[in-house]
Design an enzyme around this catalytic site. Structure first.
Site, PDB file in Angstrom:
ATOM      1  CE  LYS A 115       9.167 -21.768   2.594  1.00 54.78           C
ATOM      2  NZ  LYS A 115       8.506 -21.313   1.380  1.00 54.78           N
ATOM      3  CG  ASN A 157       9.331 -21.962   8.299  1.00 59.84           C
ATOM      4  OD1 ASN A 157       8.404 -21.574   7.586  1.00 59.84           O
ATOM      5  ND2 ASN A 157      10.425 -22.513   7.805  1.00 59.84           N
ATOM      6  CE  LYS A 158       7.822 -18.758   4.417  1.00 62.95           C
ATOM      7  NZ  LYS A 158       8.136 -20.181   4.554  1.00 62.95           N
ATOM      8  CG  ASN A 159       7.916 -12.865   9.367  1.00 60.30           C
ATOM      9  OD1 ASN A 159       8.437 -13.473   8.436  1.00 60.30           O
ATOM     10  ND2 ASN A 159       8.563 -11.983  10.089  1.00 60.30           N
ATOM     11  CB  SER A 185       3.111 -19.408  12.388  1.00 59.57           C
ATOM     12  OG  SER A 185       4.387 -18.805  12.304  1.00 59.57           O
TER      13      SER A 185
END
Length: 397
Positions: free
Chosen positions: A4, A204-206, A208
């Protein structure tokens, strides 16, 4: 470095499976940042209020509105949201919680935080990497108290069947929706279908923000306890006292320091405003991948044919005849060509710390050994997608 975290690299270099270091011309992820985030942070610094305050409250309000849910509680990260969710729902030592193994370790760690037992469940198969509702029901015992689902890549689990099983057996449902902000299932947003939904704003998420998370629920009592427990069990926050709403506080539970600060919240507000456009761009990138990889020998692409709104957090593929060694060799070859990849995820039940909970999960094990995550973000150009697909075809075929 775990799989991740490997997707969170904000520069262009990364230590590979071998000691060699290369510069990625096509990174796995790229921040959707510009001057707006810089200005939001600068405005927060100039406001002189940095901890949980007005921007955190605004982020919570906007997030709840976007999901159509009554309450959103900003927290330090998705792991703390999961922990609070299970704690609030009364999960404790001696209880069993059914969880997927094809997920980030935090999903299962949260179960151990409340001293409960994680019961690992298999996935549906290579076409759908989400938890299998049929096996969920077969795993239920008199000790089972909850089901934690993780919507892989932002693609929804079969929530109708899962919720029916939960109602039949009087179980709580917690949604790990870290991959799926604004993703939908039958017109409802992920995270709003079960008792409590949990979101991540890791780099790294939609959305951030570096670190950060959100707990959402339409149950007022759950929301009240989440707000209490995220801040040491204190009845008021510093911002409330500084604003003159109260001059005193009591401590009524042994809570945690799981608060979000206003700097992260300011970033979250800007990122949330960009989310719909980012999802639209990701959908286009996915369609380009599907076209470029169409007919490729030895490749399977999960979740084909889905029509509902999906966040497209990642783009996973499966090597039809691959194993972990072949997959890792392919990753190394692509890295040498400047294309970053990842693996989402090593199965949790294989980790040393979970050995005593290990069980046979043949579909999870088979898929995870052959699983590869390709670059996915809104900044990928048509040429980028073509190059990734052409390189992949060349190396496989």
């Amino acid at each position: 470095m775990d799989a991740k975290a490997s997707g969170a690299v904000q520069g262009r270099t990364l230590h590979l499976l071998t000691p060699t270091t290369v510069a990625y011309s096509i990174p796995l992820f790229d921040l959707n940042y510009d001057h707006e985030e810089e200005e939001a942070v600068l405005a927060t610094l100039r406001s002189r209020w940095l901890s949980t305050g007005p921007r955190t409250l605004e982020f919570e309000r906007l997030f709840a509105e976007a999901l159509g849910v009554r309450h959103a509680v900003a927290v330090a990260n998705c792991t703390s949201a999961l922990h609070l969710a299970l704690w609030i729902l009364g999960i404790q030592e001696g209880d069993e919680v059914i969880v997927p193994s094809l997920t980030f370790v935090a999903t299962a760690n949260a179960v151990r935080y409340v001293q409960a037992t994680p019961v690992f469940c298999d996935i549906k198969g290579p076409d759908d990497l989400n938890i299998d509702p049929e096996q969920i029901e077969s795993l239920i015992t008199e000790k089972t108290r909850a089901i934690v689902v993780m919507h892989y890549g932002g693609f929804p689990c079969d929530m109708d069947r899962i919720l029916n099983v939960a109602r039949k057996h009087h179980l709580h449902v917690v949604e790990d929706a870290c991959h799926g902000p604004l993703s939908e299932y039958r017109g409802q947003k992920l995270g709003t279908l079960g008792d409590i939904g949990c979101f991540s704003f890791f780099s790294n998420k939609n959305i951030s923000t570096g670190e950060g998370g959100m707990l959402v629920t339409s149950d007022e009592k759950c929301a009240e306890r989440a707000r209490l427990l995220r801040s040491h069990g204190m009845t008021t926050l510093s911002y409330q006292r500084a604003s003159g709403h109260s001059t005193r506080y009591d401590v009524v539970e042994s809570g945690y320091n799981y608060r979000m600060d206003d700097i992260h919240a300011a970033l979250g507000i800007v990122q949330l405003g960009k989310l719909r456009n980012d999802i639209r761009k990701r959908a286009i990138v996915r369609e380009r991948y599907l076209e470029a990889l169409g007919g490729a020998k030895g490749l399977l692409v999960p979740f084909c044919g889905r029509e509902e709104l999906v966040s497209n957090y990642i783009f996973p593929i499966i090597l039809a005849d691959g194993d972990a060694a072949r997959r890792d060799a392919l990753r190394d070859a692509m890295h040498q060509r400047g294309i970053e990849t990842s693996v989402h995820y090593p199965p949790v039940h294989r980790f040393s710390i979970f050995q005593r909970y290990r069980r046979a999960l043949p579909k999870t094990e088979r898929v995870s050994d052959a699983l590869l995550t390709l670059p996915m973000h809104g900044r990928l150009s048509p040429d980028d997608v073509s190059r990734v697909a052409a390189t992949l075809r060349e190396l496989i075929e």
